[in-house]
Design an enzyme around this catalytic site. Structure first.
Site, PDB file in Angstrom:
ATOM      1  N   GLY A  46       0.842  -1.185   0.000  1.00 49.54           N
ATOM      2  CA  GLY A  46       0.000   0.000   0.000  1.00 49.54           C
ATOM      3  C   GLY A  46       0.881   1.240   0.000  1.00 49.54           C
ATOM      4  O   GLY A  46       2.030   1.189   0.441  1.00 49.54           O
ATOM      5  N   GLN A  51       2.959  10.132   1.124  1.00 53.87           N
ATOM      6  CA  GLN A  51       4.274   9.483   1.203  1.00 53.87           C
ATOM      7  C   GLN A  51       5.165   9.840   0.006  1.00 53.87           C
ATOM      8  O   GLN A  51       6.376   9.642   0.055  1.00 53.87           O
ATOM      9  CB  GLN A  51       4.128   7.959   1.291  1.00 53.87           C
ATOM     10  CG  GLN A  51       3.451   7.482   2.570  1.00 53.87           C
ATOM     11  CD  GLN A  51       3.360   5.974   2.606  1.00 53.87           C
ATOM     12  OE1 GLN A  51       2.396   5.404   2.138  1.00 53.87           O
ATOM     13  NE2 GLN A  51       4.380   5.319   3.140  1.00 53.87           N
ATOM     14  N   CYS A  94       6.092   0.157   7.145  1.00 55.31           N
ATOM     15  CA  CYS A  94       5.689   1.305   6.330  1.00 55.31           C
ATOM     16  C   CYS A  94       6.899   1.774   5.534  1.00 55.31           C
ATOM     17  O   CYS A  94       7.993   1.875   6.087  1.00 55.31           O
ATOM     18  CB  CYS A  94       5.185   2.419   7.249  1.00 55.31           C
ATOM     19  SG  CYS A  94       4.700   3.913   6.371  1.00 55.31           S
ATOM     20  N   LEU A  95       6.678   2.070   4.254  1.00 60.16           N
ATOM     21  CA  LEU A  95       7.793   2.522   3.409  1.00 60.16           C
ATOM     22  C   LEU A  95       8.344   3.870   3.894  1.00 60.16           C
ATOM     23  O   LEU A  95       9.466   4.225   3.576  1.00 60.16           O
ATOM     24  CB  LEU A  95       7.335   2.634   1.948  1.00 60.16           C
ATOM     25  CG  LEU A  95       6.987   1.293   1.264  1.00 60.16           C
ATOM     26  CD1 LEU A  95       6.373   1.541  -0.112  1.00 60.16           C
ATOM     27  CD2 LEU A  95       8.223   0.401   1.139  1.00 60.16           C
ATOM     28  N   HIS A 136      -4.416   1.426   7.378  1.00 59.12           N
ATOM     29  CA  HIS A 136      -3.056   1.978   7.478  1.00 59.12           C
ATOM     30  C   HIS A 136      -2.901   3.152   6.500  1.00 59.12           C
ATOM     31  O   HIS A 136      -2.383   4.211   6.872  1.00 59.12           O
ATOM     32  CB  HIS A 136      -2.046   0.861   7.186  1.00 59.12           C
ATOM     33  CG  HIS A 136      -0.611   1.292   7.175  1.00 59.12           C
ATOM     34  ND1 HIS A 136       0.325   0.796   8.056  1.00 59.12           N
ATOM     35  CD2 HIS A 136       0.067   2.169   6.387  1.00 59.12           C
ATOM     36  CE1 HIS A 136       1.496   1.360   7.803  1.00 59.12           C
ATOM     37  NE2 HIS A 136       1.370   2.191   6.795  1.00 59.12           N
ATOM     38  N   GLU A 137      -3.354   2.952   5.249  1.00 61.93           N
ATOM     39  CA  GLU A 137      -3.161   4.004   4.228  1.00 61.93           C
ATOM     40  C   GLU A 137      -4.078   5.202   4.490  1.00 61.93           C
ATOM     41  O   GLU A 137      -3.668   6.350   4.300  1.00 61.93           O
ATOM     42  CB  GLU A 137      -3.394   3.444   2.823  1.00 61.93           C
ATOM     43  CG  GLU A 137      -2.490   2.273   2.426  1.00 61.93           C
ATOM     44  CD  GLU A 137      -1.012   2.502   2.705  1.00 61.93           C
ATOM     45  OE1 GLU A 137      -0.564   3.663   2.663  1.00 61.93           O
ATOM     46  OE2 GLU A 137      -0.311   1.510   2.977  1.00 61.93           O
ATOM     47  N   HIS A 140      -2.655   7.577   6.855  1.00 61.44           N
ATOM     48  CA  HIS A 140      -1.661   8.511   6.293  1.00 61.44           C
ATOM     49  C   HIS A 140      -2.325   9.802   5.800  1.00 61.44           C
ATOM     50  O   HIS A 140      -1.693  10.859   5.794  1.00 61.44           O
ATOM     51  CB  HIS A 140      -0.927   7.869   5.106  1.00 61.44           C
ATOM     52  CG  HIS A 140       0.223   6.991   5.505  1.00 61.44           C
ATOM     53  ND1 HIS A 140       1.283   7.431   6.263  1.00 61.44           N
ATOM     54  CD2 HIS A 140       0.496   5.689   5.219  1.00 61.44           C
ATOM     55  CE1 HIS A 140       2.157   6.440   6.432  1.00 61.44           C
ATOM     56  NE2 HIS A 140       1.697   5.369   5.815  1.00 61.44           N
TER      57      HIS A 140
HETATM   58 NI    NI Z   1       2.611   3.498   5.676  1.00 61.05          NI
END
Ligand code: NI
Length: 177
Positions: A46, A51, A94-95, A136-137, A140
């Site tokens: 995701g 991000q 998480c990236l 999660h996304e 963000h």
């Molecule tokens: Ni993340």
């Protein structure tokens, strides 16, 4: 298609409230495609627009890891309408928070609304891994990280690592690419 640089924990953009998308124009479609390519190349499941330093309500999810024969998909203005079932714990990463993985409790089922890249309005229930990735996304989009949702003791244990990520991110912002 292009690979986009992913910003990290400590960058103020990741704490902003993302703006609603009013018109799904060519720029939004291009960004969604680039985000999908970036997510797949980075082995993520995701990715949220903040991000990649775009504070707008767009997320992409790699559905192929959950359902066979499904392509990665973009969700425009996604919202959680309700949750159902017990909260379950699973490890997340998480990236934007490199090298940290922690157990996070989340509801197992969520009903979401969103628009597809073609502008179609959809409401649907999701469960299991898909429900987790969506939560999660969507977090963000309102400036929330998974590490904001972990137990206080665990957060204390990783606080130095988080500080280091933020420090490196600050240095990165000062260095022109
Ligand atoms: Ni993340």
């Amino acid at each position: 298609m292009a690979l986009l640089p992913i910003i990290h924990y400590g960058n103020p953009i990741l704490r902003m409230q993302a703006a609603e998308i009013e018109q799904i124009d060519d720029d939004v479609k291009q960004l969604a495609n680039d985000m999908i390519e970036t997510m797949v190349t980075s082995d993520g499941i995701g990715l949220a627009a903040p991000q990649v330093a775009e504070s707008i309500a767009l997320i992409v999810v790699d559905l192929s890891l959950i359902f066979e024969n499904q392509m990665p998909m973009a969700f425009i203005n996604p919202k959680i309408l309700e949750t159902d079932g017990a909260e379950v714990s699973a490890e997340e990463g998480c990236l934007s928070v490199p090298d940290i993985r922690e157990e996070v409790f989340r509801p197992d089922k969520v009903r979401i609304s969103y628009k597809t890249i073609d502008g179609e309005s959809v409401e649907a229930w999701a469960e299991g891994l898909l429900a987790r990735v969506l939560q999660h996304e969507i977090d963000h989009l309102r400036g929330v990280f998974f590490v904001d949702r972990i137990k206080t003791l665990r957060k204390k244990l990783i606080s130095k690592q988080l500080k280091n990520i933020a420090k490196e991110e600050k240095a990165r912002q000062k260095t022109p690419a």
